[in-house]
Design a protein around this motif. Structure first.
Motif, short mmCIF file in Angstrom:
data_model
loop_
_atom_site.label_atom_id
_atom_site.label_comp_id
_atom_site.label_asym_id
_atom_site.label_seq_id
_atom_site.Cartn_x
_atom_site.Cartn_y
_atom_site.Cartn_z
N ILE A 252 11.37 72.31 36.87
CA ILE A 252 12.37 73.16 37.52
C ILE A 252 12.19 74.61 37.08
O ILE A 252 12.16 75.53 37.90
CB ILE A 252 13.80 72.67 37.20
CG1 ILE A 252 14.04 71.28 37.78
CG2 ILE A 252 14.85 73.63 37.77
CD1 ILE A 252 15.33 70.63 37.34
N ALA A 253 12.04 74.80 35.76
CA ALA A 253 11.85 76.16 35.25
C ALA A 253 10.60 76.79 35.83
O ALA A 253 10.59 77.98 36.18
CB ALA A 253 11.80 76.13 33.72
N GLY A 301 13.32 75.68 24.76
CA GLY A 301 14.54 75.50 25.54
C GLY A 301 15.13 76.84 25.94
O GLY A 301 15.54 77.03 27.09
N ALA A 302 15.15 77.78 24.99
CA ALA A 302 15.74 79.09 25.27
C ALA A 302 14.94 79.82 26.34
O ALA A 302 15.52 80.46 27.23
CB ALA A 302 15.80 79.91 23.99
N ILE A 303 13.61 79.72 26.28
CA ILE A 303 12.79 80.40 27.29
C ILE A 303 13.03 79.79 28.66
O ILE A 303 13.15 80.52 29.66
CB ILE A 303 11.30 80.33 26.89
CG1 ILE A 303 11.06 81.33 25.76
CG2 ILE A 303 10.39 80.64 28.07
CD1 ILE A 303 9.78 81.15 25.03
N LEU A 304 13.16 78.47 28.71
CA LEU A 304 13.48 77.83 29.99
C LEU A 304 14.80 78.37 30.52
O LEU A 304 14.94 78.72 31.69
CB LEU A 304 13.58 76.31 29.83
CG LEU A 304 12.31 75.58 29.44
CD1 LEU A 304 12.54 74.08 29.46
CD2 LEU A 304 11.19 75.92 30.40
N LEU B 137 21.20 71.21 32.06
CA LEU B 137 19.97 70.60 31.55
C LEU B 137 19.26 71.55 30.58
O LEU B 137 18.75 71.15 29.55
CB LEU B 137 19.06 70.27 32.73
CG LEU B 137 18.03 69.15 32.61
CD1 LEU B 137 18.69 67.87 32.18
CD2 LEU B 137 17.31 68.94 33.94
N ALA B 138 19.28 72.86 30.93
CA ALA B 138 18.66 73.85 30.05
C ALA B 138 19.44 73.98 28.75
O ALA B 138 18.85 74.08 27.66
CB ALA B 138 18.57 75.20 30.76
N VAL B 139 20.77 73.97 28.85
CA VAL B 139 21.60 74.03 27.64
C VAL B 139 21.31 72.81 26.77
O VAL B 139 21.19 72.91 25.54
CB VAL B 139 23.10 74.10 28.02
CG1 VAL B 139 23.99 73.88 26.81
CG2 VAL B 139 23.42 75.44 28.66
N ASN B 140 21.18 71.65 27.42
CA ASN B 140 20.85 70.43 26.69
C ASN B 140 19.54 70.60 25.92
O ASN B 140 19.44 70.22 24.74
CB ASN B 140 20.73 69.27 27.70
CG ASN B 140 20.82 67.92 27.06
OD1 ASN B 140 21.77 67.62 26.35
ND2 ASN B 140 19.81 67.10 27.28
#
Lengths: 326, 326
Positions: A252-253, A301-304, B137-140
Motif C-alpha cells: 500500500i505504501a 513503520g514511521a517511513i511508511l 495499519l501504519a500506526v500498528n
C-alpha cells in the motif's frame, strides 16, 4: 483523468513518475555511497531482487487500488503461494513448469475470490479482503505450520543472479512493466479500469461492463501476488507461512509513494514499481546506517506512515471543507 | 467514503430499539454450540466453565465495544493488536519497575497510552483524510517497531498490576469481576450512544458525514473522539488480558483482531456505518468466545480458528447483503 491528479490552474506540473524516479536515483546514489562494498554487480543484484519482490506486490495492490478498491490480502496471498510453491516447484523441468502454473492458478483463484466477494457479494473491499486474507493465511499455516520445503535451484539461480552484469530481476521487471503498461494505456480493457476508478457511475453509463472489469482487476491482483510469492520462493528457497503481514502495508505504501491515488483511477504500474524500489532503498539505507538494528522496525513503520501522510496531503489543499465529505 | 455509493441506499435501515433480531439469532446459535460441545464433553455445561467463558468474553466484549464505535462511523481500526500489546507492555513494565509511584500510575498510564494511540488514529483519519484501514495499519506497524525496540525483541520484563489481576481473575459474589467491569463499560457506552448528543452524532456520521457537516456538527472532533475512545477501550481490554495471562508478551494482541470484528459484525452492526445495537455486540462477543472455546476444546489449531472467524465475517456480510437486496 490526468496522470498527475488534480492539476491546478494550468500550471506546468512535473509528472509524478519523474519525481519518483529522481527520488529513487538520489536514494540509490546515497545507498551506493554508504554501502561498504561500493557499486558492484553483486550489490546491484541484491538490491534489484529485493526491489522486484516488493514491486510485484505493489503492482498487485495497484490493480485493485486502480478500481477504487484496496487489497488487505496481498500479504496472505504471497504467503499462500509461497507455501504452495514450496511443495510443487521441484523435480523434473516439466514438474517445475507445472508447479509454476499451479501456483499462478492459486493466486488468480484467490484474487478472483476477493473480486467475487466485492462485486457479487457487495462486501466493502477492506472487510472482504481482510476476512479472505485470514482464510488464505490460515490455509498457508495448515499446509506448512513451520517454514520448510524445497524449491528448484536451477530456476532460482536463473532468476536471482545476473546476465552479463545486469541483474535478472531488473530484466524481469522491465518485461513485466512493458507487458502490463502497454495494454493498460492502449487497450479498451486498460482504459476501462482507469475509467472505473475515476467514476464508477460514468463508467456504467458509458457501457463498460463494470462487474467483469472489476473482477478482472482483482484477479490480476492475485496474479501478481502469486508472482511475488513465486519470487519469494526463488529468493528464500523455502515456504514460510508467516512472511505475509509486512507485504500488505508495504504494498500500500509503495503505491502511495509511486503516485497511485487510493481514491482510484490515477497512477501507473511503473509508479507502483518505483514506489517499491524507493521503499526498499530506504530500508537498505537504514540497514547500513548507524541505527541500532532493533530501532529499524520502528523507522520502517514511521517511513511508511510518513509516505502515506505525504501521499494524502492533497486533501489538505481542497478549497471547501465540504469537498472532504463526498 | 470507501463504501460504494450504492451503500447509502440502505441508510433508511434504522437501528430498532427493541430486541434485535441478531441478538436472538446469536442466543440460539450460542445454545446450539454449547449443546453440540456438551455431546462431546459434558463438562462445558458446568457453571464454572460457563462463568469462565463470561470472564474471557468480557475481554473480547470490551475490545469489541471499541471496535463497534469505530465501525459505527463506517471506519475500521486495524491497530487493535498492537494497541493491546503496546499498552500491556507499558503497564507491566511500570508495575514491575519496583518504584511505588511508577507502579501506582501503571494502569492510568496504560489507559492514557491507548487514548493517545486512538487520538493519533483519529487525527490521521480526520485531518489528513487517510483511509482508516491504511492509517491504522501504519500506526500498528509503528507500534510494533516501538515494542520491538523497547523489549529488544525479548520477552518483556515486568509484572501485571495487582488491580488488573484482581479484575481479570477474581470473582465477586461468584461473578467474575471482568464481567462486572464489562457490564459497567457496556452500560456507559450504551448510555452514550442512546442518550447523548455525541452518541447521536456517531450514528449520524456513519449515515452521512456530509449531512452532519452541513448541519454544523464538529465532524473532525467527533472522529478523533471516537477513535480515542476506541483506543482507550482497546487498552482496557489489553490490561484485562495482562491480568488474565499474568504477563504481557509480544504478539499477545495478534489473535484478537478477527474475532473482535467478527463479534461486532455478527451483532448486526453495519460495516458501512450508521446502524448497530450494543446488545448485538454484547451477544456477538459471548458467541464468538463460546465458539473459540469450543473449537479449542476440540483441539482445532489456531490457524483454523482464525479461518473460522474470517468465514463468519464473510457469511454474515453476505446474509446482510441478501436481506438488504431489493
Amino acid at each position: 483523468m490526468t496522470e498527475t491528479g488534480s492539476s491546478r490552474s494550468g500550471r506546468f506540473k512535473v509528472p509524478r513518475v519523474v519525481i519518483s524516479a529522481v527520488l529513487l536515483a538520489i536514494l540509490f546514489a546515497l545507498y551506493i555511497s554508504i554501502q561498504p562494498r561500493g557499486f558492484s554487480t553483486y550489490v546491484l543484484t541484491i538490491w534489484s531482487n529485493q526491489g522486484l519482490l516488493l514491486a510485484l506486490a505493489a503492482i498487485a495492490q495497484f490493480f485493485v487500488v486502480l478500481v477504487r478498491g484496496i487489497d488487505l490480502s496481498v500479504g496472505p496471498m504471497i504467503a499462500l503461494t509461497n507455501v504452495v510453491a514450496s511443495y510443487l516447484i521441484s523435480g523434473s523441468p516439466a514438474q517445475v513448469a507445472l508447479g509454476v502454473v499451479l501456483v499462478m492458478v492459486v493466486g488468480i483463484g484467490c484474487g478472483l475470490l476477493n473480486g467475487l466477494a466485492v462485486v457479487v457479494g457487495r462486501i466493502p473491499p477492506i472487510v472482504a479482503t481482510l476476512a479472505l486474507g485470514s482464510l488464505y493465511s490460515g490455509v498457508a499455516l495448515l499446509l506448512r505450520p513451520t517454514p520448510g520445503g524445497a524449491i528448484d535451484e536451477t530456476l532460482s539461480d536463473a532468476l536471482t543472479y545476473d546476465v552479463y552484469g545486469v541483474p535478472t530481476a531488473l530484466i524481469a521487471l522491465a518485461i513485466v512493466l512493458i507487458l502490463v503498461a502497454i495494454p493498460l494505456r492502449r487497450s479498451r480493457f486498460g482504459m476501462s479500469l482507469y475509467a472505473i476508478g475515476s467514476s464508477r457511475d460514468a463508467s456504467v453509463m458509458t457501457g463498460i461492463r463494470v462487474p467483469q472489469m472489476t473482477l478482472a482487476a482483482y484477479s490480476l491482483g492475485g496474479f501478481f501476488a502469486a508472482l511475488a510469492g513465486l519470487y519469494v520462493s526463488m529468493l528464500t528457497l523455502t515456504g514460510d507461512p508467516n512472511i505475509g503481514p509486512s507485504y500488505t502495508l508495504n504494498s500500500i505504501a509503495a503505491v502511495v509513494i509511486g503516485g497511485v491515488a487510493l481514491s482510484g483511477g490515477v497512477g501507473s504500474p511503473l509508479g507502483a514499481a518505483l514506489g517499491a524500489f524507493i521503499l526498499k532503498t530506504i530500508s537498505a539505507l537504514m540497514f547500513f546506517s548507524n541505527l541500532p538494528p532493533l530501532a529499524q522496525p520502528f523507522f520502517e513503520g514511521a517511513i511508511l506512515a510518513i509516505a502515506i501522510v505525504l501521499g494524502s496531503l492533497g486533501m489538505l489543499r481542497v478549497r471547501s471543507r465540504l469537498e472532504r465529505f463526498l | 467514503m470507501s463504501a460504494p455509493s450504492s451503500s447509502t441506499a440502505d441508510s433508511g435501515r434504522k437501528a430498532s430499539w427493541g430486541v434485535d433480531r441478531s441478538v436472538v439469532i446469536l442466543l440460539i446459535a450460542s445454545i446450539v454450540v454449547l449443546a453440540g460441545a456438551a455431546l462431546e464433553s459434558p463438562g462445558v455445561l458446568s457453571v464454572n466453565y460457563l462463568l469462565q467463558q463470561l470472564q474471557i468474553a468480557s475481554i473480547v466484549g470490551i475490545l469489541a465495544t471499541g471496535a463497534m464505535l469505530v465501525i459505527l462511523l463506517g471506519q475500521i481500526d486495524l491497530s487493535v493488536p498492537l494497541t493491546i500489546t503496546g499498552t500491556a507492555i507499558l503497564a507491566t513494565s511500570l508495575a514491575g519497575s519496583g518504584n511505588p509511584t511508577l507502579a501506582f500510575i501503571a494502569i492510568p498510564a496504560g489507559l492514557a497510552g491507548g487514548l493517545l494511540i486512538g487520538a493519533v488514529n483519529g487525527l490521521g483519519v480526520a485531518i489528513f483524510r487517510i483511509p482508516a484501514m491504511v492509517w491504522t495499519l501504519a500506526v500498528n506497524a509503528m507500534l510494533l517497531g516501538i515494542t520491538v525496540f523497547y523489549t529488544s525483541g525479548a520477552k518483556p520484563a515486568g509484572a501485571p498490576p495487582p488491580l488488573m489481576v484482581f479484575l481479570a481473575r477474581e470473582r465477586t459474589l461468584g461473578i467474575p469481576n471482568a464481567f462486572l467491569l464489562w457490564l459497567v463499560v457496556g452500560a456507559l457506552v450504551l448510555f452514550m450512544l442512546r442518550r447523548t448528543v455525541f452518541g447521536n452524532y456517531i450514528y449520524a456520521l456513519g449515515q452521512s458525514p456530509r449531512a452532519l457537516f452541513l448541519a454544523g456538527a464538529p465532524v473532525e472532533r467527533i472522529i478523533v473522539g471516537v477513535f480515542a475512545l476506541a483506543g482507550l477501550l482497546s487498552s482496557l481490554g489489553g490490561l484485562l488480558l495482562v491480568g488474565y495471562a499474568n504477563q504481557a508478551y509480544q504478539g499477545m494482541g495478534d489473535s484478537y483482531l478477527m474475532p473482535v470484528i467478527a463479534a461486532v459484525v455478527l451483532g448486526g452492526t453495519s460495516i458501512f456505518g450508521g446502524s448497530g445495537n450494543y446488545s448485538g455486540t454484547f451477544m456477538g462477543a459471548i458467541f464468538i468466545t463460546l465458539l473459540a472455546s469450543v473449537l479449542s476444546l476440540m483441539q482445532v489449531p489456531d490457524a483454523l480458528r482464525q479461518m473460522v472467524f474470517g468465514a463468519i465475517i464473510l457469511a454474515m456480510l453476505l446474509i446482510d447483503r441478501a436481506r438488504r437486496a431489493p
